[in-house]
Design a protein around this motif. Structure first.
Motif, PDB file in Angstrom:
ATOM      1  N   PRO A  73       0.813  -1.227   0.000  1.00 34.83           N
ATOM      2  CA  PRO A  73       0.000   0.000   0.000  1.00 34.83           C
ATOM      3  C   PRO A  73       0.848   1.281   0.000  1.00 34.83           C
ATOM      4  O   PRO A  73       0.516   2.247  -0.700  1.00 34.83           O
ATOM      5  N   ILE A  74       1.924   1.292   0.779  1.00 31.47           N
ATOM      6  CA  ILE A  74       2.791   2.478   0.809  1.00 31.47           C
ATOM      7  C   ILE A  74       3.424   2.712  -0.556  1.00 31.47           C
ATOM      8  O   ILE A  74       3.496   3.844  -1.044  1.00 31.47           O
ATOM      9  N   TRP A  75       3.866   1.642  -1.208  1.00 30.01           N
ATOM     10  CA  TRP A  75       4.446   1.744  -2.547  1.00 30.01           C
ATOM     11  C   TRP A  75       3.419   2.320  -3.523  1.00 30.01           C
ATOM     12  O   TRP A  75       3.731   3.213  -4.324  1.00 30.01           O
ATOM     13  N   THR A  76       2.193   1.827  -3.464  1.00 32.77           N
ATOM     14  CA  THR A  76       1.133   2.308  -4.364  1.00 32.77           C
ATOM     15  C   THR A  76       0.806   3.770  -4.100  1.00 32.77           C
ATOM     16  O   THR A  76       0.610   4.560  -5.032  1.00 32.77           O
ATOM     17  N   MET A  77       0.770   4.156  -2.825  1.00 31.09           N
ATOM     18  CA  MET A  77       0.482   5.550  -2.484  1.00 31.09           C
ATOM     19  C   MET A  77       1.580   6.480  -3.000  1.00 31.09           C
ATOM     20  O   MET A  77       1.306   7.601  -3.455  1.00 31.09           O
ATOM     21  N   LYS A  78       2.830   6.033  -2.955  1.00 32.33           N
ATOM     22  CA  LYS A  78       3.925   6.844  -3.471  1.00 32.33           C
ATOM     23  C   LYS A  78       3.772   7.093  -4.964  1.00 32.33           C
ATOM     24  O   LYS A  78       4.085   8.182  -5.466  1.00 32.33           O
ATOM     25  N   MET A  94      -3.570  -4.668  12.425  1.00 35.27           N
ATOM     26  CA  MET A  94      -3.601  -3.302  12.933  1.00 35.27           C
ATOM     27  C   MET A  94      -2.216  -2.650  12.938  1.00 35.27           C
ATOM     28  O   MET A  94      -2.093  -1.444  12.742  1.00 35.27           O
ATOM     29  N   GLU A  95      -1.177  -3.433  13.151  1.00 36.34           N
ATOM     30  CA  GLU A  95       0.177  -2.863  13.125  1.00 36.34           C
ATOM     31  C   GLU A  95       0.494  -2.319  11.735  1.00 36.34           C
ATOM     32  O   GLU A  95       1.037  -1.210  11.587  1.00 36.34           O
ATOM     33  N   ALA A  96       0.133  -3.089  10.711  1.00 35.10           N
ATOM     34  CA  ALA A  96       0.350  -2.628   9.338  1.00 35.10           C
ATOM     35  C   ALA A  96      -0.516  -1.415   9.034  1.00 35.10           C
ATOM     36  O   ALA A  96      -0.057  -0.452   8.401  1.00 35.10           O
ATOM     37  N   VAL A  97      -1.774  -1.442   9.473  1.00 32.61           N
ATOM     38  CA  VAL A  97      -2.680  -0.308   9.266  1.00 32.61           C
ATOM     39  C   VAL A  97      -2.094   0.961   9.880  1.00 32.61           C
ATOM     40  O   VAL A  97      -2.079   2.032   9.259  1.00 32.61           O
ATOM     41  N   ASN A  98      -1.585   0.857  11.093  1.00 34.67           N
ATOM     42  CA  ASN A  98      -1.022   2.029  11.772  1.00 34.67           C
ATOM     43  C   ASN A  98       0.224   2.547  11.056  1.00 34.67           C
ATOM     44  O   ASN A  98       0.439   3.775  10.979  1.00 34.67           O
ATOM     45  N   SER A  99       1.032   1.642  10.522  1.00 29.66           N
ATOM     46  CA  SER A  99       2.222   2.071   9.778  1.00 29.66           C
ATOM     47  C   SER A  99       1.826   2.804   8.502  1.00 29.66           C
ATOM     48  O   SER A  99       2.441   3.816   8.132  1.00 29.66           O
ATOM     49  N   ILE A 100       0.802   2.297   7.818  1.00 32.67           N
ATOM     50  CA  ILE A 100       0.318   2.957   6.610  1.00 32.67           C
ATOM     51  C   ILE A 100      -0.255   4.335   6.950  1.00 32.67           C
ATOM     52  O   ILE A 100      -0.032   5.318   6.228  1.00 32.67           O
ATOM     53  N   LYS A 101      -0.978   4.414   8.055  1.00 38.95           N
ATOM     54  CA  LYS A 101      -1.537   5.700   8.492  1.00 38.95           C
ATOM     55  C   LYS A 101      -0.428   6.702   8.791  1.00 38.95           C
ATOM     56  O   LYS A 101      -0.531   7.893   8.437  1.00 38.95           O
ATOM     57  N   SER A 106       2.384  11.624   6.997  1.00 41.57           N
ATOM     58  CA  SER A 106       3.642  12.305   6.656  1.00 41.57           C
ATOM     59  C   SER A 106       3.586  12.933   5.270  1.00 41.57           C
ATOM     60  O   SER A 106       4.358  13.846   4.966  1.00 41.57           O
ATOM     61  N   LYS A 107       2.684  12.442   4.423  1.00 41.68           N
ATOM     62  CA  LYS A 107       2.528  12.965   3.069  1.00 41.68           C
ATOM     63  C   LYS A 107       1.273  13.827   2.924  1.00 41.68           C
ATOM     64  O   LYS A 107       0.868  14.144   1.798  1.00 41.68           O
ATOM     65  N   ASN A 108       0.665  14.167   4.060  1.00 43.34           N
ATOM     66  CA  ASN A 108      -0.547  14.990   4.069  1.00 43.34           C
ATOM     67  C   ASN A 108      -1.703  14.332   3.314  1.00 43.34           C
ATOM     68  O   ASN A 108      -2.535  15.017   2.689  1.00 43.34           O
ATOM     69  N   ILE A 109      -1.737  13.015   3.350  1.00 42.43           N
ATOM     70  CA  ILE A 109      -2.838  12.257   2.768  1.00 42.43           C
ATOM     71  C   ILE A 109      -3.845  11.966   3.878  1.00 42.43           C
ATOM     72  O   ILE A 109      -3.473  11.455   4.933  1.00 42.43           O
ATOM     73  N   VAL A 110      -5.091  12.302   3.650  1.00 39.09           N
ATOM     74  CA  VAL A 110      -6.133  12.042   4.647  1.00 39.09           C
ATOM     75  C   VAL A 110      -6.438  10.540   4.641  1.00 39.09           C
ATOM     76  O   VAL A 110      -6.685   9.952   3.584  1.00 39.09           O
TER      77      VAL A 110
END
Length: 205
Positions: A73-78, A94-101, A106-110
Motif C-alpha cells: 500500500p505504501i508503494w502504491t500511495m507513493k 492493525m500494526e500494518a494499518v497504523n504504519s500505513i496511516k 507524513s505525506k498529508n494524505i487524509v
C-alpha cells in the motif's frame, strides 16, 4: 405420494443441485479469484472489459486498500499520490494499518480505516468497502480505485464485488518476495487492472 409431495420433492432436489453448483463455483472463485470474477462478469455483463492489463501507474484521488502488510500500500500511495485513502484491515493487521496511516500523515494524505471483524466474511468485506466508497465520494473524490492486493481472499472478493457494483477500477499489485529481506521486492512490483472502471482517467498514462 400426493401431487403436492411430488412437487416439493422435485423442488428439494433442484435446491440440492443448486447448492452443489454454487458451492463448486464459490470454491473455484476462492482458488482462482481473478479469473473467476473476470469470467463471471464477462458472461453475465458482456459490456465490461475483461481485466488483467498491466499499467505503469494509477491516477486516483482516493484509494481503498484491503490490508495485510504495509509495504505494498505504501508503494502504491507513493506512485499514485492520492488525496485520501481508506484502509480495510483486521485485528491481526492493525500494526500494518497504523504504519500505513503514519506514512499517509507524513505525506498529508487524509486516511480513514475500518476493522473487519471476520476476515472470512465476503459480505462484511463488501459492506465495509461500499461504505468506504460512499465516504470518499462524500469528501469529493472523483477518481476512486480499489486495491485488493492485501488481506485474505474473502476480503479481496468482497472488495472486488463492491467495486464492480460501483463501477470502479480495481487493481492488484504483484511483487516477488525477497527471501533474504523477508518482504516483497517492490523494485519489481507491477500494477494490474483486474476491472476497468467508468473513469478512463483513473489509469495512469
Amino acid at each position: 405420494m400426493t401431487a403436492g409431495e411430488i412437487v416439493w420433492d422435485i423442488l428439494d432436489k433442484i435446491a440440492t443441485i443448486m447448492d452443489i453448483i454454487v458451492g463448486g463455483v464459490a470454491l473455484w472463485g476462492l482458488l482462482f479469484p481473478t479469473n473467476f470474477w473476470s469470467n463471471i462478469r464477462k458472461h453475465l455483463r458482456g459490456n465490461i472489459h475483461q481485466g488483467g492489463e498491466e499499467v505503469d501507474n494509477i491516477n486516483a484521488d482516493g484509494i481503498i486498500f484491503t490490508v495485510s502488510k504495509k509495504d505494498t500500500p505504501i508503494w502504491t500511495m507513493k506512485r499514485a499520490n492520492p488525496q485520501r485513502v481508506y484502509l480495510i484491515g483486521s485485528q491481526q493487521t492493525m500494526e500494518a494499518v497504523n504504519s500505513i496511516k503514519d506514512f499517509a500523515h507524513s505525506k498529508n494524505i487524509v486516511v480513514s480505516d475500518e476493522e473487519l471483524k471476520d476476515v472470512d466474511n465476503v459480505s462484511e468485506a463488501k459492506q465495509l468497502v461500499t461504505h468506504a466508497i460512499e465516504q470518499l465520494r462524500q469528501h469529493g473524490c472523483k477518481k476512486i480505485v480499489i486495491d485488493v492486493t492485501g488481506g485474505k481472499t474473502p476480503m479481496s472478493i468482497g472488495a472486488f464485488q463492491a467495486g464492480d457494483e460501483a463501477d470502479l477500477t480495481v487493481i492488484y499489485v504483484t511483487a516477488p518476495f525477497d527471501q533474504a529481506l523477508k518482504k516483497p521486492n517492490l523494485d519489481s512490483a507491477r500494477i494490474y487492472v483486474i476491472r476497468e472502471g467508468q473513469y478512463g482517467e483513473q489509469r495512469g498514462e
